[in-house]
Enzyme design. Sequence first.
Site, PDB file in Angstrom:
ATOM      1  N   ARG A  54      54.221  30.631  34.297  1.00 32.76           N
ATOM      2  CA  ARG A  54      53.193  30.788  35.671  1.00 32.76           C
ATOM      3  C   ARG A  54      52.668  29.987  36.281  1.00 32.76           C
ATOM      4  NH1 ARG A  54      47.693  33.362  33.240  1.00 32.76           N
ATOM      5  NH2 ARG A  54      47.374  31.148  32.940  1.00 32.76           N
ATOM      6  N   LYS A 112      47.865  31.037  40.386  1.00 33.90           N
ATOM      7  CA  LYS A 112      46.642  30.488  40.184  1.00 33.90           C
ATOM      8  C   LYS A 112      46.395  29.660  41.104  1.00 33.90           C
ATOM      9  CE  LYS A 112      45.334  29.650  35.642  1.00 33.90           C
ATOM     10  NZ  LYS A 112      44.304  30.831  35.697  1.00 33.90           N
ATOM     11  N   GLU A 127      38.201  41.689  37.165  1.00 33.72           N
ATOM     12  CA  GLU A 127      38.521  40.681  36.706  1.00 33.72           C
ATOM     13  C   GLU A 127      36.297  39.939  36.684  1.00 33.72           C
ATOM     14  OE1 GLU A 127      40.823  38.303  37.279  1.00 33.72           O
ATOM     15  OE2 GLU A 127      40.515  37.253  38.841  1.00 33.72           O
TER      16      GLU A 127
END
Length: 291
Positions: A54, A152, A185
């Site tokens: 990721r 991210k 979220e």
Amino acid sequence: MKSTSLCWLNGRLLPTEQALIPVNDHGLLYGDGVFEGIRFYRRRAFRLQRHLQRLQLSARAIALEIPLSSDELTAVIERLIDAFADDDGYIRLMVTRGAGALGLNPKSCSQPNVIAIADQLTMIDIGQQAGARLIVSSVRRLPADGLDPRIKSLNYLNHILAKIEANHAGADEALLLNAQGRVAEGSADNVFIVRNGRLLTPPCSEGALEGITRELVLQLARDNGIETSEQPLGVYDLYAADECFLTGTGAELIPVASIDCRAVPCCPGPVFQGLQQAFRRTIDQECGGER
């Protein structure tokens, strides 16, 4: 109390307070960089290769070349874990754009900085409470056409603003809605609800991070015969839930006691408890032996 926090910075292991980067690093100036949070148990990193994958995808999405291969990053993480004081802990792995000229243009940044910090982390300290107290934040999740939630990046400002709002409200955590008013979220975690025995969570297309703990919980639920669905959720769905819980590498699994001062009927509920046990068994299986 002396800190046990330990840092690997561009090839050197040193106490975190002694680790230094240039003040003109674009990671500091503009949040230009990517990161991963990684848990380790019994001195073994949990799902490390999934995290590194990721990280690579986030870096590729912002045209940032990581100067170390996945094998080299694995060796860095293992070295850091071996040198850390405790058997269990948390690692923040970061790659910044590096030092460069003032201004947004990254062309002057020739050498990214790779930083890994090992420490202890408690995302939500629920103490003696039965579960976490949540609010629905007025801060909206950035839309995918502005910044894709799968990246991210080092810039978490809108999530920080939501967390500040939770602090001011005396709550433990905040949930962010997307631009359409649907659930995305938490400030640093994914959210699940249970209704009529079904496990529901927003799809990533709604603004949720592709959480590694999230995907594991979905798989554990299916393996244990729990019906799951990734579907859009509104605030009403949160209020009407039988159970609610948060997941994340930092959070692990946290039951929710209330949302906007509305009590969640079951906390911790039977679905949460079963998944938490399955999650712990998975950690034992993957982190129980010698590396």
